[in-house]
Design a protein around this motif. Structure first.
Motif, PDB file in Angstrom:
ATOM      1  N   ASN A 159       0.881  -1.173   0.000  1.00 21.40           N
ATOM      2  CA  ASN A 159       0.000   0.000   0.000  1.00 21.40           C
ATOM      3  C   ASN A 159       0.918   1.222   0.000  1.00 21.40           C
ATOM      4  OD1 ASN A 159      -2.398  -1.581   0.420  1.00 21.40           O
ATOM      5  ND2 ASN A 159      -1.854  -1.729   2.576  1.00 21.40           N
ATOM      6  N   TYR A 160       0.816   2.045  -1.041  1.00 21.39           N
ATOM      7  CA  TYR A 160       1.684   3.217  -1.110  1.00 21.39           C
ATOM      8  C   TYR A 160       0.828   4.462  -1.267  1.00 21.39           C
ATOM      9  CZ  TYR A 160       5.435   6.390  -2.377  1.00 21.39           C
ATOM     10  OH  TYR A 160       6.304   7.435  -2.387  1.00 21.39           O
ATOM     11  N   CYS A 161       1.106   5.446  -0.419  1.00 14.31           N
ATOM     12  CA  CYS A 161       0.380   6.722  -0.499  1.00 14.31           C
ATOM     13  C   CYS A 161       1.314   7.773  -1.092  1.00 14.31           C
ATOM     14  CB  CYS A 161      -0.082   7.150   0.896  1.00 14.31           C
ATOM     15  SG  CYS A 161      -0.918   8.746   0.883  1.00 14.31           S
ATOM     16  N   PRO A 162       1.080   8.187  -2.340  1.00 16.01           N
ATOM     17  CA  PRO A 162       1.963   9.185  -2.968  1.00 16.01           C
ATOM     18  C   PRO A 162       2.011  10.507  -2.203  1.00 16.01           C
ATOM     19  CG  PRO A 162       0.577   8.107  -4.621  1.00 16.01           C
ATOM     20  CD  PRO A 162       0.048   7.689  -3.284  1.00 16.01           C
ATOM     21  N   THR A 163       0.898  10.929  -1.627  1.00 14.94           N
ATOM     22  CA  THR A 163       0.867  12.213  -0.916  1.00 14.94           C
ATOM     23  C   THR A 163       1.714  12.154   0.345  1.00 14.94           C
ATOM     24  OG1 THR A 163      -1.380  12.518  -1.734  1.00 14.94           O
ATOM     25  CG2 THR A 163      -0.639  14.009   0.020  1.00 14.94           C
ATOM     26  N   LEU A 164       1.535  11.066   1.126  1.00 19.91           N
ATOM     27  CA  LEU A 164       2.337  10.909   2.334  1.00 19.91           C
ATOM     28  C   LEU A 164       3.745  10.432   1.985  1.00 19.91           C
ATOM     29  CD1 LEU A 164      -0.231   9.158   4.714  1.00 19.91           C
ATOM     30  CD2 LEU A 164       0.426  11.564   4.694  1.00 19.91           C
ATOM     31  N   GLY A 165       3.873   9.837   0.790  1.00 19.78           N
ATOM     32  CA  GLY A 165       5.178   9.395   0.329  1.00 19.78           C
ATOM     33  C   GLY A 165       5.720   8.196   1.068  1.00 19.78           C
ATOM     34  N   THR A 166       4.835   7.320   1.542  1.00 23.17           N
ATOM     35  CA  THR A 166       5.311   6.173   2.303  1.00 23.17           C
ATOM     36  C   THR A 166       4.407   4.968   2.132  1.00 23.17           C
ATOM     37  OG1 THR A 166       6.065   5.428   4.487  1.00 23.17           O
ATOM     38  CG2 THR A 166       4.069   6.761   4.443  1.00 23.17           C
ATOM     39  N   VAL A 167       4.980   3.818   2.457  1.00 25.57           N
ATOM     40  CA  VAL A 167       4.218   2.572   2.537  1.00 25.57           C
ATOM     41  C   VAL A 167       3.342   2.642   3.774  1.00 25.57           C
ATOM     42  CG1 VAL A 167       4.451   0.098   3.013  1.00 25.57           C
ATOM     43  CG2 VAL A 167       5.951   1.193   1.352  1.00 25.57           C
ATOM     44  N   LEU A 168       2.138   2.060   3.689  1.00 26.65           N
ATOM     45  CA  LEU A 168       1.230   2.006   4.834  1.00 26.65           C
ATOM     46  C   LEU A 168       0.823   0.560   5.096  1.00 26.65           C
ATOM     47  CD1 LEU A 168      -1.114   5.016   3.973  1.00 26.65           C
ATOM     48  CD2 LEU A 168       0.756   5.002   5.626  1.00 26.65           C
ATOM     49  N   ALA A 169       0.672   0.226   6.366  1.00 23.13           N
ATOM     50  CA  ALA A 169       0.149  -1.091   6.724  1.00 23.13           C
ATOM     51  C   ALA A 169      -1.323  -1.149   6.345  1.00 23.13           C
ATOM     52  CB  ALA A 169       0.311  -1.332   8.227  1.00 23.13           C
ATOM     53  N   ASN A 170      -1.869  -2.369   6.179  1.00 23.67           N
ATOM     54  CA  ASN A 170      -3.291  -2.514   5.839  1.00 23.67           C
ATOM     55  C   ASN A 170      -4.170  -1.775   6.839  1.00 23.67           C
ATOM     56  OD1 ASN A 170      -2.898  -4.103   3.580  1.00 23.67           O
ATOM     57  ND2 ASN A 170      -2.861  -6.002   4.765  1.00 23.67           N
ATOM     58  N   GLU A 171      -3.756  -1.796   8.111  1.00 25.73           N
ATOM     59  CA  GLU A 171      -4.554  -1.174   9.166  1.00 25.73           C
ATOM     60  C   GLU A 171      -4.523   0.352   9.107  1.00 25.73           C
ATOM     61  OE1 GLU A 171      -3.893  -5.057   9.501  1.00 25.73           O
ATOM     62  OE2 GLU A 171      -2.271  -3.607   9.564  1.00 25.73           O
ATOM     63  N   GLU A 172      -3.607   0.908   8.269  1.00 32.05           N
ATOM     64  CA  GLU A 172      -3.506   2.366   8.141  1.00 32.05           C
ATOM     65  C   GLU A 172      -4.256   2.881   6.918  1.00 32.05           C
ATOM     66  OE1 GLU A 172       0.882   3.158  10.063  1.00 32.05           O
ATOM     67  OE2 GLU A 172       0.803   2.148   8.118  1.00 32.05           O
ATOM     68  N   VAL A 173      -5.018   1.968   6.276  1.00 35.14           N
ATOM     69  CA  VAL A 173      -5.762   2.310   5.056  1.00 35.14           C
ATOM     70  C   VAL A 173      -7.239   1.972   5.261  1.00 35.14           C
ATOM     71  CG1 VAL A 173      -5.977   1.888   2.577  1.00 35.14           C
ATOM     72  CG2 VAL A 173      -3.729   1.757   3.666  1.00 35.14           C
ATOM     73  N   GLU A 174      -8.111   2.868   4.796  1.00 35.85           N
ATOM     74  CA  GLU A 174      -9.546   2.631   4.910  1.00 35.85           C
ATOM     75  C   GLU A 174     -10.235   3.151   3.651  1.00 35.85           C
ATOM     76  OE1 GLU A 174     -12.179   2.644   8.799  1.00 35.85           O
ATOM     77  OE2 GLU A 174     -11.790   4.688   8.127  1.00 35.85           O
ATOM     78  N   ASN A 175     -11.008   2.269   2.997  1.00 35.99           N
ATOM     79  CA  ASN A 175     -11.723   2.640   1.766  1.00 35.99           C
ATOM     80  C   ASN A 175     -10.812   3.263   0.717  1.00 35.99           C
ATOM     81  OD1 ASN A 175     -14.162   1.806   2.951  1.00 35.99           O
ATOM     82  ND2 ASN A 175     -14.395   3.791   3.953  1.00 35.99           N
ATOM     83  N   GLY A 176      -9.594   2.699   0.606  1.00 37.11           N
ATOM     84  CA  GLY A 176      -8.666   3.178  -0.408  1.00 37.11           C
ATOM     85  C   GLY A 176      -7.968   4.471  -0.073  1.00 37.11           C
ATOM     86  N   LEU A 177      -8.170   4.975   1.168  1.00 34.76           N
ATOM     87  CA  LEU A 177      -7.545   6.237   1.584  1.00 34.76           C
ATOM     88  C   LEU A 177      -6.721   6.016   2.843  1.00 34.76           C
ATOM     89  CD1 LEU A 177     -10.649   8.607   1.228  1.00 34.76           C
ATOM     90  CD2 LEU A 177      -8.818   8.272  -0.445  1.00 34.76           C
ATOM     91  N   SER A 178      -5.686   6.835   3.012  1.00 39.10           N
ATOM     92  CA  SER A 178      -4.884   6.753   4.232  1.00 39.10           C
ATOM     93  C   SER A 178      -5.701   7.285   5.408  1.00 39.10           C
ATOM     94  CB  SER A 178      -3.609   7.579   4.080  1.00 39.10           C
ATOM     95  OG  SER A 178      -3.943   8.948   3.919  1.00 39.10           O
ATOM     96  N   LYS A 179      -5.593   6.591   6.553  1.00 41.24           N
ATOM     97  CA  LYS A 179      -6.290   7.091   7.750  1.00 41.24           C
ATOM     98  C   LYS A 179      -5.681   8.408   8.200  1.00 41.24           C
ATOM     99  CE  LYS A 179      -8.068   2.746   9.605  1.00 41.24           C
ATOM    100  NZ  LYS A 179      -8.064   1.794  10.731  1.00 41.24           N
ATOM    101  N   GLU A 180      -4.385   8.571   8.007  1.00 40.30           N
ATOM    102  CA  GLU A 180      -3.706   9.825   8.315  1.00 40.30           C
ATOM    103  C   GLU A 180      -3.863  10.761   7.119  1.00 40.30           C
ATOM    104  OE1 GLU A 180      -1.516  12.845   9.961  1.00 40.30           O
ATOM    105  OE2 GLU A 180      -2.112  11.017  10.998  1.00 40.30           O
ATOM    106  N   GLY A 181      -4.807  11.701   7.200  1.00 44.19           N
ATOM    107  CA  GLY A 181      -4.971  12.710   6.154  1.00 44.19           C
ATOM    108  C   GLY A 181      -6.021  12.412   5.100  1.00 44.19           C
ATOM    109  N   GLY A 182      -6.386  11.100   4.924  1.00 43.98           N
ATOM    110  CA  GLY A 182      -7.410  10.740   3.949  1.00 43.98           C
ATOM    111  C   GLY A 182      -6.966  10.875   2.499  1.00 43.98           C
ATOM    112  N   TYR A 183      -5.724  10.461   2.203  1.00 43.06           N
ATOM    113  CA  TYR A 183      -5.186  10.582   0.849  1.00 43.06           C
ATOM    114  C   TYR A 183      -5.299   9.252   0.096  1.00 43.06           C
ATOM    115  CZ  TYR A 183      -3.048  14.650   3.097  1.00 43.06           C
ATOM    116  OH  TYR A 183      -2.840  15.815   3.795  1.00 43.06           O
TER     117      TYR A 183
END
Length: 860
Positions: A159-183
């Protein structure tokens, strides 16, 4: 000067300063005393500070820590900070402030709040995972994992978030968006450091049996590890030199397979997809790539898929089975391919219904053995009929049908018999083999962040690597003012060429430092061990300290950490055990979760939240001051929902001891709690009344039988409740005691001193002050918890229930040890009993000492 009125501000400040000056809670190894290590899941210090929901667990552990000291234990009760992490880095990017500065400010706020609550932490052991003197040892532990072959590099789909610029664990993603910031989050192949947690899967399962943890929590860990015993089955792809491998626990349904499904990321998809299907498949892959794994595997979501145009051969019959792509199959779990048996698997049934695939029935349902499989409103016969016609999925017991082919004959066999027969046949013909698999995947251990631990790794031109030696640690990140990631999968560390490209002073070779960093989990995997010996500069912990303090006797925290943090910490601990660095197989012998604290939240109809002070009620409806409609919900306490209550304001108005009492009185410790500011005043009234009694003119030196009974009953009851973590009932007993004791009129000083020591773990500032007022020695920390005397617990009278033919006809209070014949005589003399016995013959009397007499009569 003593104040007749209970001034909580003066008293609490006084005793917090006293404890700090005396270092009352500082401990060291003392083999002459039994130890008790009690630990909170240490907090991530955010800028928002603590709310009262956080305080529940901390208060409970403090009650127990203080109580255990009273009982003669050498108590280790430390506190520190899980201070590396993504939120601090994001705040730094937004504000241009270095995360070290914002993190330290947050730590200072948290520490001040915790001290204001009077928690008895050994502050001399305070640690922070972002401190180089701490993460030096996090890096050192990584080198141990590497040396044992448990850390490796590989390209992985993440799981990679281009806006946050980092890999995220499955638990840090919800509905295709990062839990931190909603990207937006996408799937991306990146070079990653990975830890072989799967090598410990069986031990992580087996050793759960030794732990005093809640059953639901053990179940969550077992499900996450997901051990399955089954068969690995091979399907040859038609017109391709490829074989699809599928793992199944239901090989008995082999004749019910009507299609195969592969994950969108499966490496065969591109190779086997026909030109006609290529566009559809690629579009589907793009959509699937934007979804998190948890979202894809949600059981209730509608199943979607697309046909590749390819087929595979059935390993027994040779018939062609269509190969589909569907996002409910994950490439990282199992083989990334599954067989579809729609007649006997509800997920496959739903998929086959939607795409009009065949549903071969291979079990005659046994409706008597599996009644739970019958849908509501259907009779067993109707359910059986629908199953056999292919209109209803059957996953229960039954007998094999339509399952004979050549020399593999399963018809008439039960599930267990069919599994064994099919497995034996497949092994004989080399088309499958028995296998144990785990749902648990190896742990993706890389992040592309600045505010995290750098890897202690050097890369050389020839592709070799070396881990840094202890004398080269800690490896600190370079000083940066621009923490923003590049968005191409590179860490911000990659920007500093002078830090990345170096000459290795030990080998003399040109080398590159690793630019990925460790996840936040790394620092929290082992912090409980550093607390044992936090100032040791030469070792992560000494053998003596670890041997004495470990394991953690009681670990308390939120259920949200039930799987990952606990699983990761257990894994690291087992590796350290195998290295001979720790003496126990498990880190946390007993674990308890506190119940969630909820509060009313006021949600605006158009989105967002408002505060209670902004809400106005008109004609039974709620509005904010601008006239927008507001809905009231009870939700988890959270600053973002504007329903978080700061402990600071409660302490200012009511006092820390009142807050502590209320936190523990709200409900059973592990149950959900609804916060109500207005109800706190009841706990403050209790303390006011007890203070009035302690400072009253009715204190005396003589004890009475009635007072002794009340006090010893309280000591016994409170001790039982504290040890069972039934804090709410312990406080209820204290309140009940105060009502009864106040009615005596005279208050024996020596007995009140005992009562104050019972209250001390819950309201320590108040108890310390009252102890002095009553003439006790200062500092209750190590003064013994009062002993109860059994003789004062015996009630002189008990209430006997009198029954006639099992029906209650009277009650009578008599001495508890009354003789049987005397009780019968007195019971028969009761007017209401007499009228039922009149003219009747007594057949027998059933006598239960201290409880009941049942007179059995002939009653035609």
């Amino acid at each position: 000067m003593h104040h007749k009125k209970y001034h909580h501000q003066i008293i609490e400040t006084k005793w917090q300063q006293y404890w700090e000056k005396e270092q009352s809670f500082k401990v060291s190894v003392d083999t002459s005393k039994p130890k008790y290590y009690i630990l909170d899941m240490f907090p991530y210090p955010s800028g928002a500070g603590l709310h009262v929901g956080h305080v529940t667990g901390y208060t409970a552990t403090d009650v127990l820590a203080r109580y255990k000291r009273q009982k003669g234990f050498n108590v280790l009760h430390p506190m520190g900070w899980d201070s590396f992490g993504l939120p601090a880095e994001q705040y730094a990017i937004r504000t241009g402030t270095h995360p070290q500065v914002t993190t330290q400010n947050s730590i200072n706020t948290y520490r001040k709040q915790l001290k204001a609550l009077g928690f008895s932490y050994d502050w001399s052991r305070e640690i922070a995972t972002s401190d180089p003197s701490y993460y030096k040892w996090t890096q050192w532990i990584f080198t141990k994992l590497y040396e044992r072959g448990l850390a490796y590099e590989a390209e992985a789909l993440v799981n990679y978030c281009p806006t946050l610029g980092t890999v995220l664990a499955n638990e840090e993603v919800e509905n295709g968006l990062s839990k931190e910031g909603g990207y937006p989050v996408v799937k991306k192949a990146l070079r990653q450091w990975i830890l072989k947690i799967t090598e410990y899967a069986e031990r992580l399962l087996d050793d759960l049996e030794e732990l005093d943890w809640p059953d639901y929590l053990k179940r969550l860990q077992r499900n996450w590890i997901g051990k399955s015993e089954g068969v690995s089955l091979r399907f040859d792809v038609v017109d391709h030199p490829l074989t699809l491998e599928v793992f199944t626990t239901r090989i008995d349904t082999i004749f019910g397979i009507s299609y195969l499904v592969v994950a969108p990321e499966h490496p065969y998809v591109e190779k086997i997809t026909t030109p006609q299907q290529k566009k559809l498949v690629q579009e589907y892959q793009t959509i699937a790539g934007s979804k998190a794994d948890l979202e894809r595997t949600e059981l209730s979501k509608e199943k979607t898929g697309v046909w590749t145009g390819a087929y595979a051969k059935h390993p027994v019959t040779g018939i062609s089975l269509p190969i589909w792509v569907a996002d409910y199959v994950l490439v990282g779990y199992g083989t990334g391919a599954v067989m579809g048996v729609p007649a006997h698997d509800s997920r496959d049934f739903e998929f086959a219904q939607k795409y009009q695939l065949s549903k071969p029935v291979v079990y005659h349902p046994d409706v008597e053995k599996s009644p739970e499989e019958i849908p509501q409103g259907l009779s067993p016969e109707e359910a059986k009929k629908q199953v056999l016609e292919g209109h209803l999925c059957w996953g229960g017991e039954g007998v094999c049908i339509n399952s004979d082919y050549a020399d593999l004959k399963l018809n008439g066999l039960s599930i267990a018999q069919a599994k064994e027969a099919a497995t034996t046949w497949l092994e004989k013909h080399q088309k499958g083999m028995r296998q144990i698999t785990y749902k648990l995947r190896d742990w993706l251990f890389s992040r592309q962040r600045y505010w995290a631990e750098p890897f202690p790794i050097l890369h050389f031109e020839d592709g070799s690597r070396r881990v840094l030696d202890l004398d080269e640690l800690p490896l600190c990140p370079p000083q940066l003012t621009d923490f923003k990631p590049s968005g191409d999968g590179q860490s911000p560390l990659a920007k500093v060429q002078s830090w990345v490209e170096i000459k290795d002073r030990k080998t003399g070779k040109k080398a590159w430092r690793e630019t990925n960093t460790m996840p936040q989990w790394a620092g929290s995997c082992w912090y409980y061990l550093r607390f044992c010996d936090p100032h040791n500069k030469n070792q992560a912990w000494s053998h003596e300290a670890e041997k004495y303090w470990m394991p953690v006797d009681l670990y308390v925290g939120g259920v949200e950490h039930a799987v990952l943090h606990l699983l990761y910490a257990r894994f690291w601990h087992k590796v350290l055990y195998d290295c001979g660095l720790v003496s126990t197989k498990e880190p946390f012998s007993t674990l308890r979760n506190q119940g969630l604290v909820t509060a009313k939240a006021y949600k605006l109809e158009g989105g967002g939240y408002t505060t209670p002070s902004e809400v106005i009620e008109k004609n039974g409806k709620l509005f904010d001051r601008q006239g927008h409609v507001v809905k009231c919900f009870v939700e988890k306490m959270s600053k973002s929902k504007l329903n978080g209550v700061s402990p600071d304001e409660i302490i200012a108005e009511y006092g820390a001891d009142t807050l502590r009492l209320y936190e523990m009185f709200l409900s059973p410790f592990d149950k959900e709690k609804l916060w109500n500011n207005e109800a706190i005043s009841g706990c403050k009234r209790f303390l006011n009344r007890l203070y009035d009694l302690v400072t009253s003119d009715q204190l005396c030196e003589e004890t009475s039988e009635a007072a002794l009974k009340l006090v010893h009953k309280l000591i016994y009851g409170a001790q039982q409740d504290i040890e069972a973590m039934a804090f709410n009932t312990a406080i209820a007993k204290m309140m009940e005691f105060l009502n009864d004791f106040s009615a005596l009129g005279k208050y024996p000083r020596s007995l009140l001193l005992m009562v104050i020591k019972v209250l001390y773990p819950f309201a320590p500032h108040f108890a310390e002050e009252c102890n002095l007022l009553l003439g006790g020695e200062p500092n209750l920390t190590y003064q013994p918890f009062p002993e109860y005397d059994q003789k004062y617990l015996i009630e002189e009278a008990v209430t006997y229930v009198i029954q006639v033919n099992g029906k209650v006809r009277g009650r009578i209070d008599l001495e508890r040890d009354i003789e049987r014949d005397k009780l019968i005589a007195q019971a028969k003399a009761l007017e209401n009993v007499q009228k039922y016995l009149e003219g009747k013959k007594v057949i027998k009397e059933i006598f239960l000492p201290k409880k009941l007499l049942n007179i059995v009569i002939n009653d035609p």
